[in-house]
Design a protein around this motif. Structure first.
Motif, PDB file in Angstrom:
ATOM      1  N   GLU A 168      -5.534   8.976 -10.258  1.00  0.00           N
ATOM      2  CA  GLU A 168      -4.829   8.902  -8.977  1.00  0.00           C
ATOM      3  C   GLU A 168      -5.810   8.730  -7.824  1.00  0.00           C
ATOM      4  O   GLU A 168      -5.559   7.982  -6.879  1.00  0.00           O
ATOM      5  CB  GLU A 168      -3.977  10.150  -8.790  1.00  0.00           C
ATOM      6  CG  GLU A 168      -2.758  10.201  -9.719  1.00  0.00           C
ATOM      7  CD  GLU A 168      -1.985  11.492  -9.596  1.00  0.00           C
ATOM      8  OE1 GLU A 168      -2.542  12.460  -9.015  1.00  0.00           O
ATOM      9  OE2 GLU A 168      -0.838  11.546 -10.068  1.00  0.00           O
ATOM     10  N   SER A 197       0.486  -3.290 -10.412  1.00  0.00           N
ATOM     11  CA  SER A 197       1.492  -2.474  -9.751  1.00  0.00           C
ATOM     12  C   SER A 197       1.980  -3.140  -8.463  1.00  0.00           C
ATOM     13  O   SER A 197       3.174  -3.154  -8.174  1.00  0.00           O
ATOM     14  CB  SER A 197       0.927  -1.087  -9.440  1.00  0.00           C
ATOM     15  OG  SER A 197       1.891  -0.281  -8.812  1.00  0.00           O
ATOM     16  N   TRP A 198       1.055  -3.691  -7.692  1.00  0.00           N
ATOM     17  CA  TRP A 198       1.441  -4.409  -6.479  1.00  0.00           C
ATOM     18  C   TRP A 198       2.324  -5.608  -6.824  1.00  0.00           C
ATOM     19  O   TRP A 198       3.274  -5.928  -6.112  1.00  0.00           O
ATOM     20  CB  TRP A 198       0.195  -4.873  -5.733  1.00  0.00           C
ATOM     21  CG  TRP A 198      -0.530  -3.783  -4.997  1.00  0.00           C
ATOM     22  CD1 TRP A 198      -0.555  -2.450  -5.305  1.00  0.00           C
ATOM     23  CD2 TRP A 198      -1.336  -3.937  -3.839  1.00  0.00           C
ATOM     24  NE1 TRP A 198      -1.338  -1.781  -4.413  1.00  0.00           N
ATOM     25  CE2 TRP A 198      -1.829  -2.658  -3.502  1.00  0.00           C
ATOM     26  CE3 TRP A 198      -1.706  -5.029  -3.060  1.00  0.00           C
ATOM     27  CZ2 TRP A 198      -2.661  -2.444  -2.406  1.00  0.00           C
ATOM     28  CZ3 TRP A 198      -2.550  -4.829  -1.969  1.00  0.00           C
ATOM     29  CH2 TRP A 198      -3.015  -3.549  -1.644  1.00  0.00           C
ATOM     30  N   THR A 207      -3.928  -1.685 -10.475  1.00  0.00           N
ATOM     31  CA  THR A 207      -3.491  -1.730  -9.089  1.00  0.00           C
ATOM     32  C   THR A 207      -2.865  -3.081  -8.755  1.00  0.00           C
ATOM     33  O   THR A 207      -1.788  -3.148  -8.150  1.00  0.00           O
ATOM     34  CB  THR A 207      -4.677  -1.461  -8.143  1.00  0.00           C
ATOM     35  OG1 THR A 207      -5.264  -0.204  -8.462  1.00  0.00           O
ATOM     36  CG2 THR A 207      -4.218  -1.441  -6.694  1.00  0.00           C
ATOM     37  N   LEU A 230      -7.107   5.224  -7.975  1.00  0.00           N
ATOM     38  CA  LEU A 230      -6.115   4.252  -7.532  1.00  0.00           C
ATOM     39  C   LEU A 230      -6.180   4.045  -6.027  1.00  0.00           C
ATOM     40  O   LEU A 230      -6.042   2.929  -5.530  1.00  0.00           O
ATOM     41  CB  LEU A 230      -4.706   4.696  -7.951  1.00  0.00           C
ATOM     42  CG  LEU A 230      -4.366   4.550  -9.435  1.00  0.00           C
ATOM     43  CD1 LEU A 230      -3.031   5.210  -9.743  1.00  0.00           C
ATOM     44  CD2 LEU A 230      -4.329   3.082  -9.835  1.00  0.00           C
ATOM     45  N   ASP A 231      -6.370   5.137  -5.285  1.00  0.00           N
ATOM     46  CA  ASP A 231      -6.493   5.024  -3.833  1.00  0.00           C
ATOM     47  C   ASP A 231      -7.715   4.182  -3.468  1.00  0.00           C
ATOM     48  O   ASP A 231      -7.668   3.343  -2.565  1.00  0.00           O
ATOM     49  CB  ASP A 231      -6.600   6.408  -3.189  1.00  0.00           C
ATOM     50  CG  ASP A 231      -5.285   7.178  -3.251  1.00  0.00           C
ATOM     51  OD1 ASP A 231      -4.234   6.523  -3.379  1.00  0.00           O
ATOM     52  OD2 ASP A 231      -5.320   8.417  -3.196  1.00  0.00           O
ATOM     53  N   ARG A 267      -9.245   1.916  -5.405  1.00  0.00           N
ATOM     54  CA  ARG A 267      -9.056   0.528  -5.825  1.00  0.00           C
ATOM     55  C   ARG A 267      -8.031  -0.189  -4.955  1.00  0.00           C
ATOM     56  O   ARG A 267      -8.092  -1.406  -4.800  1.00  0.00           O
ATOM     57  CB  ARG A 267      -8.628   0.470  -7.292  1.00  0.00           C
ATOM     58  CG  ARG A 267      -9.683   0.971  -8.259  1.00  0.00           C
ATOM     59  CD  ARG A 267     -10.973   0.165  -8.154  1.00  0.00           C
ATOM     60  NE  ARG A 267     -11.974   0.689  -9.070  1.00  0.00           N
ATOM     61  CZ  ARG A 267     -12.886   1.593  -8.730  1.00  0.00           C
ATOM     62  NH1 ARG A 267     -12.942   2.045  -7.489  1.00  0.00           N
ATOM     63  NH2 ARG A 267     -13.753   2.023  -9.619  1.00  0.00           N
ATOM     64  N   ALA A 268      -7.074   0.560  -4.401  1.00  0.00           N
ATOM     65  CA  ALA A 268      -6.098  -0.063  -3.505  1.00  0.00           C
ATOM     66  C   ALA A 268      -6.803  -0.680  -2.302  1.00  0.00           C
ATOM     67  O   ALA A 268      -6.428  -1.766  -1.833  1.00  0.00           O
ATOM     68  CB  ALA A 268      -5.057   0.960  -3.049  1.00  0.00           C
ATOM     69  N   ARG A 325       0.829  -1.207   0.000  1.00  0.00           N
ATOM     70  CA  ARG A 325       0.000   0.000   0.000  1.00  0.00           C
ATOM     71  C   ARG A 325       0.861   1.253   0.000  1.00  0.00           C
ATOM     72  O   ARG A 325       0.434   2.316  -0.455  1.00  0.00           O
ATOM     73  CB  ARG A 325      -0.912   0.020   1.239  1.00  0.00           C
ATOM     74  CG  ARG A 325      -2.149  -0.831   1.150  1.00  0.00           C
ATOM     75  CD  ARG A 325      -3.065  -0.378   0.037  1.00  0.00           C
ATOM     76  NE  ARG A 325      -3.524   1.000   0.205  1.00  0.00           N
ATOM     77  CZ  ARG A 325      -4.603   1.335   0.886  1.00  0.00           C
ATOM     78  NH1 ARG A 325      -5.349   0.420   1.461  1.00  0.00           N
ATOM     79  NH2 ARG A 325      -4.956   2.599   0.972  1.00  0.00           N
ATOM     80  N   THR A 339      -8.700   0.248 -13.558  1.00  0.00           N
ATOM     81  CA  THR A 339      -7.862   0.696 -12.451  1.00  0.00           C
ATOM     82  C   THR A 339      -7.611  -0.431 -11.461  1.00  0.00           C
ATOM     83  O   THR A 339      -6.529  -0.519 -10.868  1.00  0.00           O
ATOM     84  CB  THR A 339      -8.518   1.887 -11.733  1.00  0.00           C
ATOM     85  OG1 THR A 339      -8.867   2.890 -12.693  1.00  0.00           O
ATOM     86  CG2 THR A 339      -7.567   2.492 -10.718  1.00  0.00           C
TER      87      THR A 339
END
Length: 322
Positions: free
Chosen positions: A125, A183-184, A180, A128-129, A131-132, A15, A176
């Motif tokens: 952006e 990216s993780w 995510t 993204l928060d 979806r994180a 995160r 997204t």
């Protein structure tokens, strides 16, 4: 070998990783299915391949014909393509080769696209928060009762992972969400968290299975309504999946199962189902579902590769049965 990873620590590390959407990339991790990425020319300084140029030209034509109000939605759906330097170079190349209204349209598109991209990235952006949080909730479903991850995942944990993905609102399972997870996965790979890479691969597999099943159901319902309007009665279509057939039911079971079990499932088909029938269901799903997604999107790539892996196992099973 069984790997144990502490859930809270791993999720905090992931995160904390600030990112923007990046090209889809899943690294091979046998024996589980590893969705592979064809190395496109949309990132870095790679020279675009003919198929990449075709995708870019198709997107340029679509965006040039779109109104200013439609542009943000179209760009958001294919941010990886539209935001690449190669995409702008391709617009410039086509503008140089054009004249008159077409040239003016391409020049205007380049100007409008720059402003639109800035707005889309700012919106992305924020998404993204959001979806994180969704990805974190899904990943936690793979943890054991003591809060640790065990790799390989047990059947119970994989089932829990599938349920967690399916329980998300369909609107949250978007481009997204895939960006995510990707990216993780990149961050986990960079940090040497091989076990977490395996878990995130499983998340992507479950995502593909859930979305394919949902989109297939929507397609069947749509075809049924259209045929009912034309013929006055519900009817299927040879170009879309048909969930009432034994082959389609078995294909649905394959989608929902652990990819590690696919070879065994292809070696022991139920009565009334053969390899050609399962292959037909896979091909119709690719044509009816995957090709209908935004061309070049990460969602399309994930689902297409997932189905290609199934096709490969069907072919292997057919060959072994002879």
């Amino acid at each position: 070998m069984i790997l144990r990873l502490t859930c809270v620590i791993v999720l905090l590390v992931l995160r904390a990783h600030a990112f923007l959407p990046r090209p889809f990339s899943l690294r091979p991790q046998p024996p589980s299915l590893a969705l592979r990425s064809s190395s496109s020319g949309f990132a870095g300084n790679n020279a675009p391949r003919p198929e990449d140029i075709s995708i870019m030209d198709s997107m340029i034509d679509k965006l040039a014909a779109a109104s200013l109000l439609e542009l943000p939605t179209a760009v958001s759906a294919s941010l990886k393509v539209c935001g690449s330097p190669q995409f702008f170079l391709r617009i410039a190349e086509r503008a140089d080769m054009s004249s008159g209204p077409e040239k003016e349209s391409l020049v205007a598109l380049a100007d409008n696209l720059s402003a639109t991209l800035q707005a889309v990235v700012e919106t992305s952006e924020r998404k993204l928060d959001e979806r994180a949080e969704a990805v974190e909730a899904v990943v936690k479903a793979a943890a054991e009762d003591d809060g640790e991850f065990m790799v390989p995942l047990s059947a119970a944990r994989r089932s829990s992972l599938m349920s967690a993905v399916a329980s998300l609102p369909a609107s949250d399972r978007d481009e997204t969400f895939v960006a995510t997870v990707d990216s993780w996965m990149n961050k986990a790979n960079e940090d040497g968290l091989d076990g977490m890479v395996v878990i995130l691969q499983a998340v992507m597999q479950c995502y593909a299975a859930v979305e394919i099943a949902r989109l297939t159901e929507e397609l069947v319902e749509k075809v049924g309504r259209e045929m009912a309007e034309v013929q006055g009665e519900g009817a299927g279509s040879s170009s879309s999946p048909s969930p009432s057939s034994p082959a389609s039911k078995y294909f649905g079971a394959v989608l929902a199962s652990n990819p590690d079990s696919w070879p065994a499932m292809m070696a022991d088909l139920p009565d009334g189902v053969d390899h050609d029938a399962v292959m037909g269901e896979a091909q119709r799903t690719i044509e009816g579902v995957v090709l209908g997604l935004e061309n070049g999107s990460m969602r399309q790539r994930v689902m297409a590769e997932f189905l290609r892996e199934i096709v490969a196992k069907v072919e292997e099973g057919k060959k072994a049965s002879k």
